[in-house]
Motif scaffolding. Structure first.
Motif, PDB file in Angstrom:
ATOM      1  N   THR A 471      -3.329 -15.193 -28.002  1.00 16.45           N
ATOM      2  CA  THR A 471      -4.591 -15.978 -28.938  1.00 16.45           C
ATOM      3  C   THR A 471      -5.784 -15.054 -28.496  1.00 16.45           C
ATOM      4  N   ARG A 483      -0.643 -20.898 -31.760  1.00 19.73           N
ATOM      5  CA  ARG A 483      -0.236 -20.811 -30.837  1.00 19.73           C
ATOM      6  C   ARG A 483       1.340 -21.940 -30.694  1.00 19.73           C
ATOM      7  N   GLN A 507       1.959 -16.981 -32.403  1.00 23.03           N
ATOM      8  CA  GLN A 507       2.151 -17.208 -30.898  1.00 23.03           C
ATOM      9  C   GLN A 507       3.310 -17.631 -31.363  1.00 23.03           C
TER      10      GLN A 507
END
Ligand SMILES: Cc1ncc(C[n+]2csc(CCOP(=O)(O)OP(=O)(O)O)c2C)c(N)n1
Ligand SMILES: [Mg+2]
Length: 510
Positions: A471, A483, A507
């Protein structure tokens, strides 16, 4: 016109209008000439491996060379790993590498190095420009060499850039491709008509035309359709035949290929084991399997397959291929399979899927049959750090198409500077980082090979203490980021990312 401008104008005249660049002082005349040749799109890469990986992705998608610009031997050295991948993909690339003038080299200035030697290990063609007046012919020859599917490296001393040049050379004529040999066709027909036959596809056999012809051949002969393990470019999705990919694990590949009596190679090489293993043969095709070469990887394999389908009088399959049903992913923790299922359920038509998933590599091919048509690019040479740069080249080659970079967290670190170019050029690239906090493939390999695996050994395969903050990294490079930890949140984030223009990084916590 000086040599630098002659270089750029010759490239433009030959249709090469993109240059992935990381310049230094010895390339400054070329940098300055960009102001006089606005047709050349120069894309700044903050590491040479980004420039070379981008040129690889561009070459695979555009089917024509991009230029790279690098700075003497040390800079070229930084670009080698992705040139290695490009060489394996047979991508057309022209590297422009600046050097000192020949009269300065005997003094051995700090950046002097043997560029020719470095270039030779990854290039099919290398030349040093001798004077500004030959620059145009040298650039033309480099582009012609690259266009046949190889890395070409042109070393350009600074004085050849700043000295006065000659007029532009005539463009090179395209070389005629080999025609289809009727005896080769007949042998392939005979082999494929027999029991337990396989047609192994690579190169342009994996284009839409090639795959349609291959499907006709398989329908007529009942042969199995196989795909090389790491295709440079594979068209996938609804309406195209599903292929059996030769497995990465040698015992599995040997079991598949050993079950055949005849193997016909169409644009693919004989598969070999990725790594040597005690008691495993290097060639994955057992001696008892008769191997026939229908076409080499650099041939017009799609045309050859069409000729073979005609020779077999194979009917035109039309739209007979139906899409595999889409499996809707249930909510739950993220796994490789659930991530693939989510992407398949959302991906738009025409997606370019760049696969550097490493231990998750190839997973998306298992769900490809349910997806709208897309293009798949794999890590051909096994050198990590290819996915993020390759996505740059694909996005620049195909404006209007979405690019999804599917990358391991370890691999993404090698060329993480790519993210800055994603943001700087506002490219439509969605990056999915498989955040498993490890070099998982190495852990799997150790387990598979039953290597004793203590704490000190394991520590070299774990990306922990600290964990990598994707991030923070994405934000630092100017890329919007999400994320996610569950299938539902991944689905939500991916949907949003694919809708918004420009880059995004997800992510995916595993
Ligand atoms: C240039 C280069 N350096 C190192 C390696 C060795 N290597 C292969 S895969 C890998 C780790 C990949 O990790 P990651 O991308 O996180 O994928 P995972 O194994 O977790 O699936 C490494 C270090 C390589 N193949 N190429
Ligand atoms: Mg990993």
């Amino acid at each position: 016109m000086n040599g630098a401008e002659s270089l750029l104008r010759t490239a433009i005249a030959a249709g090469a209008n993109v240059c992935f660049a990381n310049p230094g002082t010895t390339e400054l005349p070329i940098v300055a000439a960009l102001d006089r040749v606005p047709e050349m799109r120069a894309v700044l890469a903050l590491f040479e491996g980004v420039a070379t990986g981008a040129a690889d992705g561009y070459g695979r998608m555009a089917g024509k060379p991009a230029l790279t610009m690098m700075h003497l031997g040390p800079s070229f050295g930084n670009g080698i790993a992705n040139l290695h991948n490009a060489r394996r993909a047979r991508s057309p690339i022209v590297n422009i590498v600046g050097d000192h003038p020949s009269w300065h080299l005997p003094f051995d200035p700090p950046l002097a190095a043997n560029i020719y030697q470095l270039a030779s290990c990854v290039s099919g063609w290398v030349r040093t420009v001798a004077s500004a007046s030959t620059m145009t012919c040298d650039v033309r020859d480099a582009l012609a060499a690259a266009s046949s599917g190889q890395v070409a490296t042109l070393i350009v001393p600074a004085d050849c850039q700043w000295n006065e040049a000659a007029g532009l050379a005539e463009p090179a004529r395209a070389e005629a491709k080999r025609t289809v040999d009727s005896i080769v066709l007949e042998r392939a027909c005979n082999a494929l008509r027999q029991r337990a036959a396989g047609l192994l596809l690579g190169g342009r056999a994996l284009s839409v035309r090639g795959l349609r012809a291959a499907h006709r051949i398989a329908t007529a002969t009942k042969c199995r359709l196989l795909c090389e393990t790491f295709p440079a470019r594979l068209e996938c999705g609804q309406g195209l035949p599903s292929l059996e990919r030769v497995p990465y694990v040698p015992t599995l590949a040997l079991a598949l290929l050993g079950s055949l009596k005849n193997l016909v190679l169409a644009g693919a090489e004989v598969p070999v084991s990725f790594f040597a293993e005690p008691d495993v043969a290097s060639s994955l095709v057992p001696a008892a399997v008769a191997t026939h070469v229908l076409a080499a990887p650099t041939d017009d394999v799609d045309t050859v397959l069409e000729a073979l389908a005609e020779a077999l009088r194979a009917p035109n399959a039309g739209d007979a291929l139906r899409a595999a049903p889409l499996v809707k992913p249930a909510d739950g923790p993220l796994t490789v399979a659930s991530i693939s299922a989510v992407i398949a359920s959302i991906q738009p038509e025409g997606l370019v899927f760049v696969d550097e998933g490493v231990s998750a590599g190839g997973a998306h091919l298992r769900v490809a049959g349910s997806c709208p048509p897309f293009t798949y690019l794999s890590l051909t040479g096994g050198a990590t750090g290819q996915g993020l740069p390759c996505a740059i080249g694909a996005a620049i080659a195909c404006p209007g198409r979405r690019v999804l970079a599917f990358v391991g967290d370890g691999s993404a670190m090698y060329t993480v500077q790519s993210l800055w170019t994603h943001a700087h050029e506002q490219l439509d690239i969605t990056t999915v980082v498989l955040s498993n906090h490890s070099y998982k493939i190495l852990q799997s390999e150790m387990t598979r090979k039953m290597v004793a695996f203590g704490a000190r050994a394991k520590a070299l395969t774990e990306l922990v203490d600290p964990r990598i903050g994707w991030t923070e990294i994405a934000r630092a490079f100017g890329v919007p980021v999400s994320r996610v930890e569950t299938t539902a949140s991944f689905s939500h984030a991916l949907q949003a990312a694919l809708m918004e223009p420009g880059p995004h990084l997800i992510q995916a916590e595993m």
